[in-house]
Design an enzyme around this catalytic site. Structure first.
Site, PDB file in Angstrom:
ATOM      1  N   CYS A  22       0.812  -1.220   0.000  1.00 27.62           N
ATOM      2  CA  CYS A  22       0.000   0.000   0.000  1.00 27.62           C
ATOM      3  C   CYS A  22       0.850   1.278   0.000  1.00 27.62           C
ATOM      4  O   CYS A  22       1.417   1.615  -1.031  1.00 27.62           O
ATOM      5  CB  CYS A  22      -0.968  -0.019   1.187  1.00 27.62           C
ATOM      6  SG  CYS A  22      -2.356   1.128   0.997  1.00 27.62           S
ATOM      7  N   HIS A  35      -3.499  -6.009   2.012  1.00 24.11           N
ATOM      8  CA  HIS A  35      -3.247  -6.016   3.452  1.00 24.11           C
ATOM      9  C   HIS A  35      -3.747  -7.359   3.974  1.00 24.11           C
ATOM     10  O   HIS A  35      -3.894  -8.317   3.252  1.00 24.11           O
ATOM     11  CB  HIS A  35      -4.040  -4.888   4.134  1.00 24.11           C
ATOM     12  CG  HIS A  35      -3.543  -3.508   3.839  1.00 24.11           C
ATOM     13  ND1 HIS A  35      -2.368  -3.007   4.359  1.00 24.11           N
ATOM     14  CD2 HIS A  35      -4.089  -2.510   3.102  1.00 24.11           C
ATOM     15  CE1 HIS A  35      -2.205  -1.761   3.957  1.00 24.11           C
ATOM     16  NE2 HIS A  35      -3.228  -1.427   3.190  1.00 24.11           N
TER      17      HIS A  35
END
Length: 237
Positions: free
Chosen positions: A94, A190
């Site tokens: 990310c 994630h």
């Protein structure tokens, strides 16, 4: 067998949505096989020589943390790019993935420079892409959780980590997820990604071992619990 050196880059600033789990997964899978390792934690302002690193992991963070990291990362740009060229394994998630591209343009128009490991740029959007995601990648089908407003667009020759089966990935138009250069990977998964995807974790370990001149062959582990967790997450889509 060589003890592997795992670097946790920006452990305080970039550890949102359980990204610490990627480090834990790598350590446990090495320990279960009786393989030695050392963990070096590198924060903002810490001097570090990446030439001794085998695997580097870095996660996502909130906007303020990402700004601090962006400035620090510029001071390491040359060292990180040389390590990538030398085959060091990187897993960036990310926010760090975005900073490994050319630039990140926030929703308010502020331009944050990246270090150009990946040929991509990210534009902040007004809506977030949130939820479980399934991706077909070279390491197999990956399951994770995405939560980002940035839309990442890859350059013409930039290879993606995989193709989105369900979810959004880099953006909501191209069906691409992540990026990869040599042994460096960027992803929006994630969750954290490695505990849910043990084959991907083993692929990173094997790449690091092969770079050290070893076979990269790993003994089998019982991954039934991890596979059940991934199956459950994928079924929620």
């Amino acid at each position: 067998m060589t003890d592997l050196v795992i670097v946790h880059l920006y452990p305080r600033e970039m550890n949102i949505y359980g990204d610490m789990g990627n480090l834990i997964a790598l350590r446990r899978r090495l320990e279960w096989r009786g393989m030695g390792h050392r963990v070096d934690r590198v924060g903002v302002g810490d001097e570090y020589d990446f030439t001794g690193a085998d695997i580097v992991v870095a996660g996502g963070g909130e906007d303020l943390s990402q700004m601090k990291v962006a400035a620090d990362l510029q001071t390491r740009a040359g060292a990180v790019r040389r390590a990538v060229d030398d085959g060091v394994v990187f897993l960036t998630v990310c926010g760090t993935y975005q900073l490994f591209g050319h630039r990140f343009v926030t929703a308010s128009g502020e331009v944050i420079p990246g270090i150009g490991v990946f040929d991509c740029e990210t534009i902040g959007g007004g809506t977030r892409m949130i939820g479980n995601i399934v991706v077909d990648a070279a390491a197999g089908r990956l399951v994770g959780f995405e939560n980002h407003s940035g839309r990442t667009m890859l350059g013409a020759g930039q290879e993606a980590l995989g193709r989105v089966v369900r979810g959004n990935g880099n953006n909501d138009t191209t069906g691409e997820e992540g990026a990869m250069v040599n042994n460096a990977f960027g992803t929006y998964l994630h969750g954290s990604v490695l505990p849910k995807n043990p084959a991907f974790a083993d692929d990173l370990i094997a790449r690091a071992l092969r770079r050290r001149g070893e076979s990269g062959e790993l003994s089998a582990l019982d991954d039934s619990v991890e596979q059940a967790a991934a199956k459950s997450a994928a079924a929620r889509l």
